[in-house]
Every structure is written in C-alpha cells, then in structure tokens.
Design a protein around this motif. Structure first.
Motif, short mmCIF file in Angstrom:
data_model
loop_
_atom_site.label_atom_id
_atom_site.label_comp_id
_atom_site.label_asym_id
_atom_site.label_seq_id
_atom_site.Cartn_x
_atom_site.Cartn_y
_atom_site.Cartn_z
N THR A 101 40.93 39.14 45.97
CA THR A 101 41.92 38.96 44.91
C THR A 101 43.13 38.17 45.39
N THR A 102 43.55 38.44 46.61
CA THR A 102 44.75 37.74 47.12
C THR A 102 44.54 36.23 47.21
N ILE A 103 43.28 35.79 47.31
CA ILE A 103 43.07 34.34 47.41
C ILE A 103 42.51 33.71 46.12
N PHE A 104 42.64 34.42 45.01
CA PHE A 104 42.22 33.85 43.72
C PHE A 104 42.80 32.45 43.49
N PRO A 105 44.06 32.20 43.84
CA PRO A 105 44.61 30.87 43.58
C PRO A 105 43.89 29.72 44.28
N SER B 12 46.60 31.21 54.79
CA SER B 12 46.34 30.11 53.85
C SER B 12 47.52 29.86 52.92
N LYS B 13 48.35 30.89 52.74
CA LYS B 13 49.45 30.77 51.77
C LYS B 13 50.75 30.26 52.37
N ARG B 14 51.02 30.71 53.59
CA ARG B 14 52.29 30.29 54.18
C ARG B 14 52.21 30.30 55.70
N ARG B 15 53.10 29.59 56.33
CA ARG B 15 53.16 29.52 57.79
C ARG B 15 53.76 30.83 58.28
N VAL B 16 52.98 31.59 59.02
CA VAL B 16 53.44 32.91 59.48
C VAL B 16 53.19 33.14 60.96
N THR B 17 53.94 34.07 61.50
CA THR B 17 53.71 34.54 62.87
C THR B 17 52.92 35.85 62.76
N GLY B 18 52.39 36.33 63.87
CA GLY B 18 51.71 37.62 63.89
C GLY B 18 52.64 38.71 63.40
N TYR B 19 53.88 38.60 63.82
CA TYR B 19 54.91 39.57 63.43
C TYR B 19 55.11 39.59 61.91
N ASP B 140 61.85 36.40 41.39
CA ASP B 140 61.76 35.27 42.31
C ASP B 140 60.90 34.15 41.73
N ASN B 141 60.10 34.51 40.73
CA ASN B 141 59.24 33.56 40.05
C ASN B 141 58.30 32.84 41.02
N LYS B 142 57.75 33.63 41.93
CA LYS B 142 56.97 33.04 43.02
C LYS B 142 55.60 32.49 42.60
N GLN B 143 55.13 32.94 41.45
CA GLN B 143 53.87 32.41 40.93
C GLN B 143 52.68 32.64 41.85
N ASP B 144 52.70 33.72 42.62
CA ASP B 144 51.56 34.03 43.46
C ASP B 144 50.65 35.01 42.69
N LEU B 145 49.64 34.45 42.07
CA LEU B 145 48.73 35.24 41.24
C LEU B 145 48.11 36.40 42.02
N GLY B 146 47.65 36.10 43.23
CA GLY B 146 47.01 37.12 44.06
C GLY B 146 47.91 38.32 44.27
#
Lengths: 178, 178
Positions: A101-105, B12-19, B140-146
């Motif tokens: 679900t989290t990767i539906f987009p 896949s959604k954003r540049r992240v660290t393990g933290y 925030d209107n982030k538009q992240d459907l997942g």
DNA sequence: CGCGCCATGTAAGCAGTTACATGATTCC
DNA sequence: GGAATCATGTAACTGCTTACATGGCGCG
C-alpha cells in the motif's frame, strides 16, 4: 514467551495432544496468533521440563500413540499470574499488504485495483469461514466466553479490512492520476 | 524478507538515513510493521551488497556523519516486481491481549474488566495520536497516497479494537458469573 | 551534570519457519 | 495407487530482539 501462555490457555480448557493444539491454532487462533507443529512440540517439551504441564501416554492400535497434556498446579498459577500481573504488550503485526500500500503511487492505477480486489476476496473468504465457525459454535452452545470473544474479534477485523479496502478503491477511482 | 521491501519503499520516496528510517517505522508504520535500528542497519548493508541501494556519505561537524541512501535501478525494479508479481501473504498478528482473552473464564469479573479498561485506554491514546498525525499530515498537503491510506488503516483498526472491547465489556457485565 | 538527540554499528540469544524423517490407516 | 489424516519428533536456518559500544552537542 507468549506462545507458552497460549499453550497453557488451551491446555487449561481441555485435555489435548500437541496435534490437537496445532489444529486449534489453525481454526480458532488464526486471527491473533500463529505457530507450527515443530515449535509447539518443542515448547511442550520445555514446559514439561519446567513442570508447568505433564502428560499421559495413550497407546493406540490403528493410529500412532499420543500424549495427552494437562496443566500442573504450577502451570495454572503461572498462567493466571501472567494474565493479571504481566504488563500488556501491544500487538505485533506484520502485514505485507500494507507495505505494498505504501508504494501505490509508483504502481499503475490498474495494478493497484487488482491488488485491492485480491485482498478483498481473500478477506471475504476469511469472513465467511469465521462467521460459519461462530454460528456452528453458538449452536453447539459451548459457552466458551474466550472463544466467543475472539471469533467476534476475527469477524470485526475482517469487516474492517474489507471496508478499508473499499474506501481505498473509491479514493483511487476518484483520482485521475495513472 | 519483507523488511527489505518496506525499506525499499521508504527509500523510493525520499532520501533517508538509517536513522530516519527507524523514525518512519515508529511514526508511520507502527500499525502494520515493526523493526529496530539493529535490524535496519544490518538489512541496509545486505541490500547494498546486493546493489539494491547505494549511499552517499555526508560529513558533519556538530553531529555524527551520516549515510543517505537511494535506490539503484535494480532496487526499483525489484521493488515493483515484488509488489505486482509476488503472491500476497496474509498478515501475521501476534496479539498477547487476545491470548489473555481466551482465558477470561478462569479470571474474576473484576480482573477481566480491569484488563479491558487498560486496553481501551491504550487504544484510545493510539487513536488520538494517529488522528493528530493524519490531520497534521493532511494540512501539509503532502499528497502521499500510500501514507494517507495506511494512517486511515491505523485509525480504523484502533476504532474497531475499542468497539470490540466495549462490546466485550457489555457482554461480561450482562453475565452474572464470577 | 545529566538527559535526550543525532548517528552508527556488532554480538548474542531467542523466536519462528522450513525441511527432513517415520509409518500405519482410511478414503477415493 | 495416491492423497489425506493421525501423531510425533529433530535439524538447519532465517528473522527479530536485547544488550553492548561510542561520542559530541544542546538544553534545563
């Protein structure tokens, strides 16, 4: 460590073999716990060493011999102690579909709807089976409050899941992207 | 193996660290998956060896250096392949409270009601937090459907749990035993 | 001066899964 | 003749948790 208490709980209600327990997990506890025969037999051995349960060996002719387990006093006390003293830990859920679900987009409209329909169908079947089991169980008039509550939980969980999927579908069908 | 896909999904959604990932698990994925920093760092190393992700080292002065992960082409392909090709496995739930529920008949009326009230309170707090998070997130209107779908799932799950507990309470209060 | 945040990692142990192993009986 | 049911167990492996380990910075 909770598998242990699930086992103690089952044994507290009726005289069972390890084999019976495997089936109780499959039929009645699917909604909130899972285990396999190898883990169950191993745990029963451990519990017997710690004198929480003991067994009676039943020799059979036309099928393999079996061990019928029952709680010791120590086992019963430990079960109740755990239930009322041990602080509640919240449920641990591992639901693969929610990861999808989290990767539906990044999937297409069509792929997403196919996945949702598959899950709805799966849950619909589960719901049907669980409702059938509850009705059958109520007719038996077994008066097992614990089982009555947990089947009801299973039914509500499946219904919630289906409704959530349908809500998700309507939301996706409204959207124009992909 | 699913932890891997949860990680790929996040990266896949954003540049992240393990933290960062550890915190995403705590805030957004609590309702359907759990993991700890030790497992996450270990899995990220494995995935890097298999060339599903790579990282960029960021040197910092006033805090420790960090590794910012991103998906490789191979990683992205593997994520999508898994999502659409890999057959769905149903959720694995380990809910201690439901085990306690199965042994309600050997507890006293009062003990059972105390347990139920504790759980209701716990779920009420979860529900409040999750709703707050959803509202904040919508603003925030982030538009992240997942993320939108999974928070909604969390909310519905908590509501279902509370309603089930209340139904159980009424059923027990009606009964005269214990 | 201590706690929490940032940020990463390893090691040991326990829990859970999958595979290996046996063997008679019953049903189709 | 093959599959399912009854009935138990061990071995190997993977996944997950808990503990160990470091260290500077900012806040009260």
């Amino acid at each position: 460590m909770s598998l242990r208490y699930a086992l103690l709980g089952i044994i507290s209600k009726r005289r069972v073999t390890g084999y019976d327990v495997v089936h109780i997990f499959k039929q009645q506890m699917v909604h909130f716990w899972g285990s396999t025969h190898s883990q169950i037999y191993t745990e029963l051995h451990k519990m017997e060493k710690e004198e929480l349960v003991d067994h009676e060996l039943v020799i059979q002719e036309s099928s393999p011999n079996k061990k019928i387990y029952s709680l010791t006093d120590k086992g019963r006390k430990e079960l109740i102690r755990w239930a009322i003293e041990e602080p509640l830990k919240s449920a641990k859920i591992k639901d693969e579909f929610l990861i999808k679900t989290t990767i539906f987009p990044i999937l297409t409209h069509k792929e997403v709807l196919t996945l949702l329909d598959e899950v709805i169908e799966r849950e619909r079947i589960t719901l049907e089976k669980t409702e059938a089991w509850r009705d059958h169980f109520k007719q038996d008039n077994k008066q097992d409050l614990g089982a009555l509550l947990t089947v009801e939980y299973g039914i509500r969980y499946a219904k919630m899941y289906i409704e959530w999927c349908q809500w998700a579908k309507s939301l996706i069908e409204k959207g124009t992207t992909n």
